[in-house]
Design a protein around this motif. Sequence first.
Motif, PDB file in Angstrom:
ATOM      1  N   ARG A  96       0.787  -1.216   0.000  1.00 56.79           N
ATOM      2  CA  ARG A  96       0.000   0.000   0.000  1.00 56.79           C
ATOM      3  C   ARG A  96       0.827   1.277   0.000  1.00 56.79           C
ATOM      4  NH1 ARG A  96      -3.868  -0.810  -2.516  1.00 56.79           N
ATOM      5  NH2 ARG A  96      -4.891   1.035  -1.694  1.00 56.79           N
ATOM      6  N   LYS A  97       2.125   1.171   0.329  1.00 49.38           N
ATOM      7  CA  LYS A  97       2.981   2.353   0.281  1.00 49.38           C
ATOM      8  C   LYS A  97       3.562   2.582  -1.110  1.00 49.38           C
ATOM      9  CE  LYS A  97       4.350   2.486   5.146  1.00 49.38           C
ATOM     10  NZ  LYS A  97       5.491   2.524   6.106  1.00 49.38           N
ATOM     11  N   LYS A  98       3.298   1.650  -2.019  1.00 56.24           N
ATOM     12  CA  LYS A  98       3.870   1.729  -3.354  1.00 56.24           C
ATOM     13  C   LYS A  98       2.792   2.010  -4.399  1.00 56.24           C
ATOM     14  CE  LYS A  98       7.101  -1.120  -4.586  1.00 56.24           C
ATOM     15  NZ  LYS A  98       7.880  -2.347  -4.889  1.00 56.24           N
ATOM     16  N   MET A  99       3.240   2.558  -5.517  1.00 58.52           N
ATOM     17  CA  MET A  99       2.411   2.694  -6.700  1.00 58.52           C
ATOM     18  C   MET A  99       2.922   1.697  -7.734  1.00 58.52           C
ATOM     19  SD  MET A  99       0.530   5.116  -5.493  1.00 58.52           S
ATOM     20  CE  MET A  99      -0.482   5.619  -6.898  1.00 58.52           C
ATOM     21  N   ALA A 100       2.134   1.473  -8.779  1.00 59.00           N
ATOM     22  CA  ALA A 100       2.528   0.508  -9.795  1.00 59.00           C
ATOM     23  C   ALA A 100       1.861   0.850 -11.118  1.00 59.00           C
ATOM     24  CB  ALA A 100       2.146  -0.907  -9.361  1.00 59.00           C
ATOM     25  N   ILE A 101       2.481   0.411 -12.209  1.00 58.60           N
ATOM     26  CA  ILE A 101       1.830   0.523 -13.513  1.00 58.60           C
ATOM     27  C   ILE A 101       0.708  -0.504 -13.553  1.00 58.60           C
ATOM     28  CG2 ILE A 101       2.119   0.183 -15.994  1.00 58.60           C
ATOM     29  CD1 ILE A 101       4.942   1.251 -15.741  1.00 58.60           C
ATOM     30  N   ASP A 102      -0.481  -0.033 -13.862  1.00 60.62           N
ATOM     31  CA  ASP A 102      -1.654  -0.892 -13.855  1.00 60.62           C
ATOM     32  C   ASP A 102      -2.536  -0.491 -15.027  1.00 60.62           C
ATOM     33  OD1 ASP A 102      -4.219  -2.053 -13.344  1.00 60.62           O
ATOM     34  OD2 ASP A 102      -3.705  -2.255 -11.231  1.00 60.62           O
ATOM     35  N   GLU A 103      -2.517  -1.293 -16.079  1.00 63.21           N
ATOM     36  CA  GLU A 103      -3.245  -0.954 -17.298  1.00 63.21           C
ATOM     37  C   GLU A 103      -4.752  -0.904 -17.081  1.00 63.21           C
ATOM     38  OE1 GLU A 103      -1.968  -0.003 -20.050  1.00 63.21           O
ATOM     39  OE2 GLU A 103       0.163  -0.459 -19.673  1.00 63.21           O
ATOM     40  N   ARG A 104      -5.266  -1.643 -16.100  1.00 66.91           N
ATOM     41  CA  ARG A 104      -6.699  -1.701 -15.885  1.00 66.91           C
ATOM     42  C   ARG A 104      -7.188  -0.592 -14.957  1.00 66.91           C
ATOM     43  NH1 ARG A 104     -10.460  -3.782 -12.394  1.00 66.91           N
ATOM     44  NH2 ARG A 104      -8.847  -4.567 -10.979  1.00 66.91           N
ATOM     45  N   ARG A 105      -6.494  -0.408 -13.825  1.00 68.72           N
ATOM     46  CA  ARG A 105      -6.979   0.532 -12.810  1.00 68.72           C
ATOM     47  C   ARG A 105      -6.267   1.879 -12.848  1.00 68.72           C
ATOM     48  NH1 ARG A 105      -6.019  -0.270  -7.790  1.00 68.72           N
ATOM     49  NH2 ARG A 105      -4.127  -1.447  -8.171  1.00 68.72           N
ATOM     50  N   GLY A 106      -5.128   1.937 -13.496  1.00 68.18           N
ATOM     51  CA  GLY A 106      -4.279   3.122 -13.404  1.00 68.18           C
ATOM     52  C   GLY A 106      -4.798   4.322 -14.167  1.00 68.18           C
ATOM     53  N   ARG A 107      -4.285   5.493 -13.762  1.00 70.54           N
ATOM     54  CA  ARG A 107      -4.586   6.738 -14.469  1.00 70.54           C
ATOM     55  C   ARG A 107      -3.429   7.073 -15.397  1.00 70.54           C
ATOM     56  NH1 ARG A 107      -6.636  11.761 -11.621  1.00 70.54           N
ATOM     57  NH2 ARG A 107      -7.567  12.000 -13.672  1.00 70.54           N
ATOM     58  N   TYR A 108      -3.756   7.596 -16.540  1.00 72.00           N
ATOM     59  CA  TYR A 108      -2.809   7.925 -17.605  1.00 72.00           C
ATOM     60  C   TYR A 108      -1.605   8.684 -17.051  1.00 72.00           C
ATOM     61  CZ  TYR A 108      -1.174  10.142 -21.973  1.00 72.00           C
ATOM     62  OH  TYR A 108      -0.416  10.587 -23.026  1.00 72.00           O
ATOM     63  N   ALA A 109      -0.409   8.254 -17.416  1.00 68.98           N
ATOM     64  CA  ALA A 109       0.816   8.897 -16.935  1.00 68.98           C
ATOM     65  C   ALA A 109       1.905   8.771 -18.006  1.00 68.98           C
ATOM     66  CB  ALA A 109       1.288   8.265 -15.634  1.00 68.98           C
ATOM     67  N   VAL A 110       2.623   9.870 -18.227  1.00 69.74           N
ATOM     68  CA  VAL A 110       3.661   9.906 -19.254  1.00 69.74           C
ATOM     69  C   VAL A 110       4.923  10.536 -18.692  1.00 69.74           C
ATOM     70  CG1 VAL A 110       4.309  10.713 -21.556  1.00 69.74           C
ATOM     71  CG2 VAL A 110       1.936  10.131 -21.079  1.00 69.74           C
TER      72      VAL A 110
END
Length: 328
Positions: free
Chosen positions: A214-228
């Motif tokens: 829970r302290k980490k973020m991750a690339i998640d194609e399903r739940r994630g928000r667009y990021a570049v």
Amino acid sequence: MAQTGADDQAVTHAKFWKKEQQDCHTIESNEAGQRLDHVLTSRYPELSRSFLASLIHSGHILVEGRQVKAAYKVRAQDSLTIVFPPSSPSPLQPERIDFPILFEDEHLLVLTKPPGLVVHPGSGQHSGTLVHGLLYRYLNLPAADADRPGIVHRLDKETSGVMLVAKNNQALRTLMAAFKNREINKTYHALLSRCPHDRQGKVIGPIARHPVHRKKMAIDERRGRYAVTTWQIVEEFANGCCLADIAIETGRTHQIRVHMASVQAAVLGDSLYGGAQGQHAWLRPQRQMLHASTLRFAHPFSGEQLCFTAPLWHDMQAVLDILRNTRL
């Protein structure tokens, strides 16, 4: 260093909302299935989780026109209505905390955040933040959230560099909208634990909270928000490290750290995403070697295009000097 206020009296912030304000959104397909409170936290990173939770509980946030719980799983195309009540005075007490000032006028403040300084209270950090230092220096600051007067964007605790603070209501609204609409350009310098395969490149990867850690973020194609994130290598060093210029089109939590780790080029000193330091332990980085170097934006009143650069913090400069002196 910043010149501080002359007394220790408690101060209150100016109200951000003079009357109720309303935002309306439509749930995107990649947000479907997420908890309502998680969606809101992602959409409003400048607001605290506790503040958003209080709005949900009090019925100020509606999904399809009805009150739901924080754990409600949103669906694609759900209509989301958020009513922000007038803010109440901040309960925070000012503290003397020094930070370098790059620019200041009656509308805004541009400063350099030292590494190790938390931007605002939260997650057990109830004192010693940048916000406490701002309240010591200024009698009145606008706030969308009582715990975050003046704050329009954030940096991680261990990331140093340039930050922008609003000093009145119009500046706060205008700058928050500019960040949301990606009209503010941010450039970072990073020391990477290894060089990416290409000297320049781009990572497009939606980011969400890690499903387990829970302290980490991750690339998640399903739940994630667009990021570049885009990078360009500036210098390479004998031990495989490199100095990179990094630009972000979006401002997701831990974005640079997650994206660079995804191309096997984690930020040097980042134990959360880079793991054990191994061959780089001799450099003794005490934090992730990430620095917000440049901020470009339009002044919220005059419209003048401004650009401010914060020199590397001394600890990161020292590691860079060591790397340069051991270069092949």
